[in-house]
Design a protein around this motif. Structure first.
Motif, PDB file in Angstrom:
ATOM      1  N   ILE A   1     -26.948  -2.640  36.363  1.00 18.42           N
ATOM      2  CA  ILE A   1     -27.755  -3.424  35.378  1.00 18.42           C
ATOM      3  C   ILE A   1     -27.999  -4.715  35.856  1.00 18.42           C
ATOM      4  O   ILE A   1     -27.071  -5.758  36.323  1.00 18.42           O
ATOM      5  CB  ILE A   1     -26.946  -3.447  34.304  1.00 18.42           C
ATOM      6  CG1 ILE A   1     -26.702  -2.305  33.382  1.00 18.42           C
ATOM      7  CG2 ILE A   1     -27.789  -4.227  32.989  1.00 18.42           C
ATOM      8  CD1 ILE A   1     -25.912  -2.315  32.135  1.00 18.42           C
TER       9      ILE A   1
ATOM     10  N   LEU B   1     -31.203  -0.250  35.399  1.00 15.72           N
ATOM     11  CA  LEU B   1     -31.494  -1.052  34.193  1.00 15.72           C
ATOM     12  C   LEU B   1     -31.705  -2.479  34.258  1.00 15.72           C
ATOM     13  O   LEU B   1     -30.967  -3.090  35.001  1.00 15.72           O
ATOM     14  CB  LEU B   1     -30.666  -0.756  33.038  1.00 15.72           C
ATOM     15  CG  LEU B   1     -30.350   0.635  32.290  1.00 15.72           C
ATOM     16  CD1 LEU B   1     -29.020   0.685  31.488  1.00 15.72           C
ATOM     17  CD2 LEU B   1     -31.619   1.268  31.497  1.00 15.72           C
TER      18      LEU B   1
ATOM     19  N   CYS C   1     -32.208  -6.317  32.357  1.00 14.84           N
ATOM     20  CA  CYS C   1     -31.834  -6.762  31.025  1.00 14.84           C
ATOM     21  C   CYS C   1     -31.896  -8.159  30.833  1.00 14.84           C
ATOM     22  O   CYS C   1     -31.280  -9.163  31.586  1.00 14.84           O
ATOM     23  CB  CYS C   1     -30.363  -6.370  30.725  1.00 14.84           C
ATOM     24  SG  CYS C   1     -29.798  -6.847  29.036  1.00 14.84           S
TER      25      CYS C   1
ATOM     26  N   LEU D   1     -33.810  -4.562  27.166  1.00 11.29           N
ATOM     27  CA  LEU D   1     -33.719  -3.457  28.473  1.00 11.29           C
ATOM     28  C   LEU D   1     -34.827  -3.164  28.828  1.00 11.29           C
ATOM     29  O   LEU D   1     -35.645  -2.464  27.913  1.00 11.29           O
ATOM     30  CB  LEU D   1     -32.508  -2.883  28.050  1.00 11.29           C
ATOM     31  CG  LEU D   1     -30.909  -3.455  28.358  1.00 11.29           C
ATOM     32  CD1 LEU D   1     -30.573  -3.619  26.827  1.00 11.29           C
ATOM     33  CD2 LEU D   1     -30.137  -2.615  28.962  1.00 11.29           C
TER      34      LEU D   1
ATOM     35  N   GLY E   1     -36.020   0.637  31.193  1.00 10.56           N
ATOM     36  CA  GLY E   1     -35.322   1.575  31.949  1.00 10.56           C
ATOM     37  C   GLY E   1     -35.438   3.012  31.167  1.00 10.56           C
ATOM     38  O   GLY E   1     -36.235   2.888  30.244  1.00 10.56           O
TER      39      GLY E   1
ATOM     40  N   PHE F   1     -29.950   4.008  29.206  1.00  8.85           N
ATOM     41  CA  PHE F   1     -29.541   3.025  28.097  1.00  8.85           C
ATOM     42  C   PHE F   1     -28.638   3.765  27.119  1.00  8.85           C
ATOM     43  O   PHE F   1     -27.701   2.809  26.815  1.00  8.85           O
ATOM     44  CB  PHE F   1     -30.825   2.844  27.360  1.00  8.85           C
ATOM     45  CG  PHE F   1     -30.805   2.021  26.379  1.00  8.85           C
ATOM     46  CD1 PHE F   1     -30.831   0.610  26.243  1.00  8.85           C
ATOM     47  CD2 PHE F   1     -30.663   2.614  24.791  1.00  8.85           C
ATOM     48  CE1 PHE F   1     -30.740  -0.190  25.039  1.00  8.85           C
ATOM     49  CE2 PHE F   1     -30.603   1.850  23.769  1.00  8.85           C
ATOM     50  CZ  PHE F   1     -30.778   0.407  23.755  1.00  8.85           C
TER      51      PHE F   1
ATOM     52  N   LEU G   1     -34.522  -1.154  23.655  1.00  7.52           N
ATOM     53  CA  LEU G   1     -35.158  -0.775  24.891  1.00  7.52           C
ATOM     54  C   LEU G   1     -36.369  -1.162  24.821  1.00  7.52           C
ATOM     55  O   LEU G   1     -37.278  -0.444  24.264  1.00  7.52           O
ATOM     56  CB  LEU G   1     -34.802   0.752  25.100  1.00  7.52           C
ATOM     57  CG  LEU G   1     -35.371   1.393  26.173  1.00  7.52           C
ATOM     58  CD1 LEU G   1     -34.635   0.785  27.454  1.00  7.52           C
ATOM     59  CD2 LEU G   1     -35.062   2.912  26.056  1.00  7.52           C
TER      60      LEU G   1
END
Length: 297
Positions: free
Chosen positions: A83, A108, A110, A127, A129, A134, A154
């Motif tokens: 991340i 991901l 963020c 986020l 992805g 997630f 997300l």
């Protein structure tokens, strides 16, 4: 859950505290030996985590993030998750995701908002992805976000988290600029006795009530006219990216653009511009050009 945190500065260190307070196991690494790190290398960090690993990168955007992700690519295993919680430009995320995907490592991006108050208040998290990835790390995200319904989204595919954070920061620029312009106008008016007190009154019941006004009250308690605050504001680059993206998308962003230019002007870049304007006015109209003469007009 268990997580590795790379970068234990003002943001990363506070996030570690909130995660640990929430019952998660955190293994922290930072290049600074004087930080509160648990391990002294990326290799040691990866070795201390159980597969499938989750590693959060919270280091400055650019080369520090690039080198960290490149290093993790060689150390992590298929099924692990990286991340990027820093302020990377959204256009870089797909390259990071593609590079990691070659090793079957998930990614991901963020966007994180909350500043130094996040350990107490929680962080707004945006986020980008895959939904499955997630969902896997959601227990960590739920601990980091503020209590309640909001603060976690997300936003879209890879890049969406940092794109949303970029827009968030552009809006933030415009809001702070508007508050600043309102404060300056009231400071110069004979109709307002206390500009700071007036603005602070808007914290309750006003349509412009916001956390920014809460922070404004903190800043003006001991310095109501902000005389001890330098009239210089740096810009992180994200508002600039937003204006660029908006131009490409055909979206006008005059408020964000004006706030961005105001910050750039505060660093002295406007001085040369205004010297040219003043010199040309003097040439065609005989207007005052010397500093001591301007001060008397």
């Amino acid at each position: 859950m268990q997580i590795g945190m790379i970068g234990l500065g003002r943001m990363g260190g506070n996030m570690v505290k909130r995660l640990r307070d929430g019952g998660h196991e955190v293994v922290g690494f930072d290049m600074d030996p004087d930080s509160a790190r648990d391990v002294d290398s990326l290799e040691s960090l990866v070795a201390a985590l159980d597969a499938p690993r989750v590693v959060w990168v919270m280091v400055p955007a650019g080369k520090p993030t690039e080198s960290t992700i490149d290093g993790l690519r060689e150390l992590l295993e298929p099924g692990d998750i990286v991340i990027d919680g820093g302020n990377s430009k959204y256009t870089e995320d797909r390259a990071h995701a593609a590079s990691l995907a070659e090793k079957d490592i998930k990614f991901l991006d963020c966007g994180v908002s909350g500043g130094v108050w996040g350990a107490e208040r929680g962080y707004a998290l945006m986020l980008g992805g895959e939904q499955e990835t997630f969902d896997h790390v959601r227990p960590l995200l739920e601990t980091l976000k503020p209590e309640g319904e909001y603060g976690l989204v997300l936003a879209g595919p890879v890049g969406g988290g940092h794109f949303a954070k970029m827009v968030h920061n552009g809006i933030e620029y415009g809001m702070m600029q508007a508050f600043g312009e309102g404060f300056a106008t009231m400071m110069r008016s004979e109709y307002i006795d206390d500009a700071a007190k007036t603005m602070v009154s808007w914290r309750e019941g006003s349509v412009v009530a916001s956390w920014l006004l809460d922070l404004f009250e903190n800043a003006t308690k001991d310095d109501p006219e902000l005389r001890d605050v330098p009239a210089v504001a740096n810009e992180s680059g994200e508002a600039k990216w937003m204006v660029e993206a908006a131009l490409e998308l055909g979206v006008p962003t005059p408020a964000t653009g004006a706030a961005l230019y105001a910050r750039q002007a505060s660093r002295g870049g406007a001085d040369d511009v205004l010297r040219v304007v003043t010199a040309m006015r003097a040439q065609f109209g005989g207007h005052v050009t010397k500093v001591d003469e301007i001060a008397t007009h």
